[in-house]
Design an enzyme around this catalytic site. Sequence first.
Site, mmCIF file in Angstrom:
data_model
loop_
_atom_site.group_PDB
_atom_site.id
_atom_site.type_symbol
_atom_site.label_atom_id
_atom_site.label_comp_id
_atom_site.label_asym_id
_atom_site.label_seq_id
_atom_site.Cartn_x
_atom_site.Cartn_y
_atom_site.Cartn_z
ATOM 1 C CE LYS A 111 6.848 -37.496 41.217
ATOM 2 N NZ LYS A 111 6.126 -37.890 42.404
ATOM 3 C CE LYS A 190 11.015 -35.208 46.837
ATOM 4 N NZ LYS A 190 9.647 -35.240 47.257
ATOM 5 C CE LYS A 193 7.958 -43.739 47.015
ATOM 6 N NZ LYS A 193 7.647 -42.514 47.754
HETATM 7 P P1 ADP Z 1 9.094 -39.504 47.391
HETATM 8 O O1 ADP Z 1 9.783 -38.268 46.866
HETATM 9 O O2 ADP Z 1 9.998 -40.333 48.243
HETATM 10 O O3 ADP Z 1 8.437 -40.288 46.274
HETATM 11 P P2 ADP Z 1 6.475 -38.458 47.930
HETATM 12 O O4 ADP Z 1 6.606 -37.567 46.757
HETATM 13 O O5 ADP Z 1 5.505 -39.601 47.868
HETATM 14 O O6 ADP Z 1 7.933 -39.001 48.337
HETATM 15 O O7 ADP Z 1 6.114 -37.541 49.181
HETATM 16 C C1 ADP Z 1 5.110 -37.773 50.166
HETATM 17 C C2 ADP Z 1 5.075 -36.641 51.194
HETATM 18 O O8 ADP Z 1 6.300 -36.525 51.913
HETATM 19 C C3 ADP Z 1 4.836 -35.243 50.623
HETATM 20 O O9 ADP Z 1 4.049 -34.499 51.545
HETATM 21 C C4 ADP Z 1 6.185 -34.660 50.490
HETATM 22 O O10 ADP Z 1 6.145 -33.262 50.542
HETATM 23 C C5 ADP Z 1 6.877 -35.262 51.715
HETATM 24 N N1 ADP Z 1 8.282 -35.485 51.402
HETATM 25 C C6 ADP Z 1 8.800 -36.359 50.505
HETATM 26 N N2 ADP Z 1 10.125 -36.311 50.481
HETATM 27 C C7 ADP Z 1 10.465 -35.377 51.398
HETATM 28 C C8 ADP Z 1 11.702 -34.849 51.856
HETATM 29 N N3 ADP Z 1 12.839 -35.289 51.374
HETATM 30 N N4 ADP Z 1 11.700 -33.892 52.807
HETATM 31 C C9 ADP Z 1 10.546 -33.439 53.322
HETATM 32 N N5 ADP Z 1 9.345 -33.891 52.942
HETATM 33 C C10 ADP Z 1 9.296 -34.832 51.997
#
Ligand code: ADP
Length: 323
Positions: A111, A190, A193
């Site tokens: 990040k 993974k 968004k």
């Molecule tokens: P993003 O990667 O879309 O920005 P965040 O980092 O804000 O999402 O993640 C918020 C929550 O959702 C965390 O608890 C994270 O572990 C879970 N999370 C995010 N992406 C995934 C995924 N692809 N699979 C499982 N859990 C996820």
Amino acid sequence: MKRLVSGLQPTGSLHLGNYIGAIAQFVELQHQYDSFFFVADYHSLTGRPTKKELTASTYHVLAMLIACGVDPRSATVFVQSQVPEHTELSWIFSNFCSVGQLKRMTQYKEKSDQYGQNVGLFTYPVLMAADVALYQAEVVPVGDDQIQHLELAREIIRSVNAHAGNVFTEPKPLLTKGSRIMSLSDPTKKMSKSLAGSAIGLLDDEATIIRNIKRAVTDSDPNSAKPSKALQNLFTILEVVAGPEAVKDMEAMRKDGKLRYSELKELLIEETLHFLEPIQKTYSSLIKDPKALELMALNGSRRARTIAQENLSIAKKALGLVG
Ligand code: ADP
Ligand code: TRP
């Protein structure tokens, strides 16, 4: 009842990865534990969102938690910045964590390339340790990208306990098999968004869902000896939106060499739309009434704060702080 704590960052619209990796577990576990779920707005400041984005995302997460089935009468739902003890304990904890420990965090390395090396991003895991310690959490459900942070939280808590006596509980992470949903457009990454075509947004409309599932990468023969990563991912999503029976049927077809990606995708589209419909309906009525959401968060924050103040005060005394 054992105590459970977890947070979700308000950083834009939530997707099925967030649902499966986090919210679905909150819903499942909320009655088995004394549960605390919060919107980690201080954490999301590390990405320096605009005022409008941050406020909208905070309401979005609050409404989505409820729309997905978190019950604020049973779990304590609150907003992190409404409980200032989080940042106070974070300062205390920063003295029990080394620069080297923080430098090892993969999320910081990733990040900081994106947002620059701000100190908030660097000390992010210290605040996360405070988030869970403040409530004496025993379990913390998280996606697998947060395991490293939680391990560090345990180390910090151990170090504080060694110095000040056993003040805080060491939390354990709680992982499920949906802890890493992969991107539809690139199954090696993974679902996120920030990758175009990668996610199924919980608020996506029908056309977008159809398009993204139809375009999902399916890298090899669905009937090959070992299911590909892409196929396994679609099965995991299907299991959540349609139940285990649907996956069993598909697996039986695979064994017979009769599984076709087009059919699997049709089923996944249908079941996803069916699954999201009630969530979107409840969400849209909740988001129309920000005053009610505010009140709910205020009630939760009040309850959370009582416990937070108590535990912080115990820690301050144990450390010799007079205040
Ligand atoms: P993003 O990667 O879309 O920005 P965040 O980092 O804000 O999402 O993640 C918020 C929550 O959702 C965390 O608890 C994270 O572990 C879970 N999370 C995010 N992406 C995934 C995924 N692809 N699979 C499982 N859990 C996820
Ligand atoms: N860091 C978590 C994420 O990005 C959110 C979070 C903040 C959290 N504090 C927490 C999760 C405490 C569990 C416990 O998703």
